[in-house]
Design an enzyme around this catalytic site. Structure first.
Site, short mmCIF file in Angstrom:
data_model
loop_
_atom_site.label_atom_id
_atom_site.label_comp_id
_atom_site.label_asym_id
_atom_site.label_seq_id
_atom_site.Cartn_x
_atom_site.Cartn_y
_atom_site.Cartn_z
N SER A 150 -10.90 -8.61 -3.93
CA SER A 150 -10.61 -7.22 -4.21
C SER A 150 -11.49 -6.75 -5.39
O SER A 150 -12.71 -6.92 -5.35
CB SER A 150 -9.11 -7.06 -4.48
OG SER A 150 -8.75 -5.72 -4.58
N ASP A 322 -7.70 -2.82 6.62
CA ASP A 322 -7.82 -2.47 5.20
C ASP A 322 -8.34 -1.04 5.07
O ASP A 322 -9.45 -0.74 5.49
CB ASP A 322 -8.79 -3.46 4.53
CG ASP A 322 -8.82 -3.35 3.01
OD1 ASP A 322 -8.42 -2.30 2.47
OD2 ASP A 322 -9.25 -4.32 2.37
N HIS A 355 -5.23 -4.49 3.20
CA HIS A 355 -5.99 -5.07 2.09
C HIS A 355 -5.35 -6.33 1.54
O HIS A 355 -6.04 -7.27 1.14
CB HIS A 355 -6.12 -4.01 0.99
CG HIS A 355 -6.87 -4.48 -0.20
ND1 HIS A 355 -8.21 -4.79 -0.15
CD2 HIS A 355 -6.47 -4.74 -1.48
CE1 HIS A 355 -8.61 -5.20 -1.35
NE2 HIS A 355 -7.58 -5.18 -2.17
#
EC number: 2.3.1.-
Lengths: 376, 376
Positions: A150, A322, A355
């Site tokens: 991330s 995502d 995500h």
């Protein structure tokens, strides 16, 4: 702060002054980190993990802190990131309040917390602090692998472009080569919810407070819920929550109070986050994510920026669900690193969790990351 | 309230009392509406439009109000909804503050605004109020076509299931047969931002206020921005805003102020919305959207609920970039209406504008809707 709770953190004192990308410098700053496994005599088996916005350096349990870490399923003896083979380091981001120097830390120049006097923070600073830890702190010339998840994936790109030759292989997890406007819009709105909360008070709330003292609880709660909404996926929630109502006794009595399970789920996430993360740190790290653009290193072009990254191998992994870091952005990273000469594996998963899949869909992420590391 | 501005609204007095689905009743309530074109002597050319959450009945300019309406490109002489052929009615939703009775209206029982004393509002009530207008107010036995956009598309399903035989053909635009948890989560967070704003004050703010008086500006602004983020799409914004910065003189001076164009775009949207929409009305209509589920009419099953809708033809249209009302939900409507015996055209567009495509991608929506209506 010793609370008596198990704590495996170590601290590395950064060179002082530590110059920041956008100007300003930190005096007497530190990076918190944890490690697992043993470094070989040749110092050639080190894996560094750079985290998302909110996690600490406690990626997994270890002898000094047996509580489960944020990537417990991925990291340990015989697991995908096998601590029997690798010496694993997880660094807490500079600017995060989980042990590294951050806006909630005491500014040695004033004896008071930095608050908004903390210099502007870029992910390049987070990367440089982690590099100092690895290179000078632990004496590791070259990482066997740099893993970035991330926000940490953007930091990893910064690390590699700023420190050529410091990384052999790279695992890029659910990240992006630059912040795109949808993600900027979400993060901007999260920051705005905090900024508009009167209890934020221009950054001058009670740091490390208990309940009842001045803290922007409303803004942090809205920010966290918006985060969770964008970290997951509609598909997962259709199966998980559908239109299930809360039991009447669990509903709020107030007008327009929560009625559906999904609302209670978000509330639970917010309650666990609020007062456990420093609001100014959140603002600094969130803005740093918006600012990141590997294109800066390629005359404005993402591909040219990525082309400056010299590594041997990479695994780039992402999920189709995502919405914050869409799969096209992982494809860009894979294409760019490949054009730069790396041997790149690109794995596009259909995990329903959005995500956050890297934190939840451990079987699929383990297979991809474990397979890649086993082949190094 | 006559402000001297052009105004083409008419008002229909609902039967009094007007019973609400979830209990309670309204006395002396009304529905605001506008019309275009002429009703034939046979009263067989009427098209009713049910709107999204925030629009008024002013869908397009007309003689009494030449200002552009919210669907100006779609509606008029020679346009897709051709007012040379059709007698078009657009009804303002019951519960909206654009002329229909709503929480900001005076409760005849008290002489004060209803505020949270307004009975619980369901989209079935919005549909029933529109049906009363069409059936008893305008004397139209059967609509040639019922068009429902976004929230209005859910209301249109309610209208058809509750009033069998009242509709010949249906156009379903960017909507859903039930609220799913992702949409519920977004709307719940929008409502929470308003509820947490101290200026909301349990619904007791200054109604129809000027600037400077008590109004939950922060909550409404956050709610609107979150709305706009989910009404559009990441793909559109990549092309439109990319990472373009605001000119330095347009940036806010305050810490963490806006820096990217996309942030300024959201701020513009919020500024046009705040103080132009009543917060309590917003809460009521938003919750009504969460509550809607056509499955209620089919023993909990969407398909069985849709199967109770008896119409001749339908056009169901949606876009692949819509994250609030995903294309799979339009497919469910198309499948269900088809199983019920209607001849159904299903149009899946790839317009980049997301949920709002029906307001923006006029060429593609005109082609689909104009072609469908021309074939009736």
């Amino acid at each position: 702060m010793n609370t008596g709770a198990p704590d495996a953190r170590r601290y590395y004192a950064l060179p002082s002054p530590f110059a920041m990308k956008r100007g300003g410098r930190l005096l007497g700053a530190q990076v918190a980190y944890e490690t697992w496994g043993r470094l070989t005599a040749a110092r050639d088996n080190a894996v560094l993990i750079l985290t998302g916005l909110s996690p600490s350096a406690h990626a997994a349990s270890n002898a000094e802190d047996p509580t489960p870490g944020w990537w417990e399923g991925m990291l340990g003896p015989g697991k995908a990131i096998d601590t029997d083979r690798w010496f694993v380091i997880c660094a807490n981001s500079l600017g995060s309040d989980k042990g590294s120097t951050c806006p909630a830390s005491i500014d040695p120049a004033t004896g008071e917390p930095y608050r908004l006097g903390f210099p502007e923070l870029a992910l390049e600073d987070v990367a440089n602090a982690a590099f100092e830890l690895v290179h000078h702190g632990l004496g590791i010339e070259r990482l066997a692998c740099l893993v970035g998840c991330s926000m940490g994936g953007m930091g990893a790109l910064a690390y590699m472009v700023l420190h050529p030759g410091s990384v052999r292989a790279h695992v890029s997890v659910d990240t992006a080569p630059q912040a795109q406007p949808f993600a900027i819009a979400i993060r901007s709105l999260q920051r705005e919810a905090i900024r508009l909360d009167p209890q934020w008070n221009g950054g001058d709330y009670d740091i490390h407070d208990g309940h009842g003292t001045r803290y922007p609880e409303m803004g942090m709660s809205i920010a966290r819920k918006l985060g969770v909404i964008t970290y997951r996926s509609a598909m997962e929630w259709n199966g998980r929550f559908a239109r299930i109502r809360l039991d009447p006794e669990k509903r709020e009595g107030e007008p327009f109070g929560f009625e559906f399970q999904v609302e209670s789920y978000l509330q639970g996430h917010a309650q666990r986050f609020v007062r456990s993360f420093d609001p100014n740190c959140y603002l600094y790290l969130s803005r740093a994510s918006d600012w990141f653009d590997i294109g800066e290193y390629g005359g404005g072009d993402i591909m040219q920026g990525l082309k400056r990254i010299q590594i041997e191998r990479a695994l780039v992994i992402g999920v189709s669900t995502d919405i914050l870091f869409p799969l096209e952005q992982q494809e860009q990273i894979a294409t760019g690193l490949s054009a730069a000469g790396a041997h790149v594996d690109f794995v596009a998963l259909d995990s329903p969790q959005g995500h956050d899949a890297f934190l939840v869909d451990i079987p699929n992420y383990s297979r991809a990351i474990g397979g890649f590391l086993a082949g190094l």
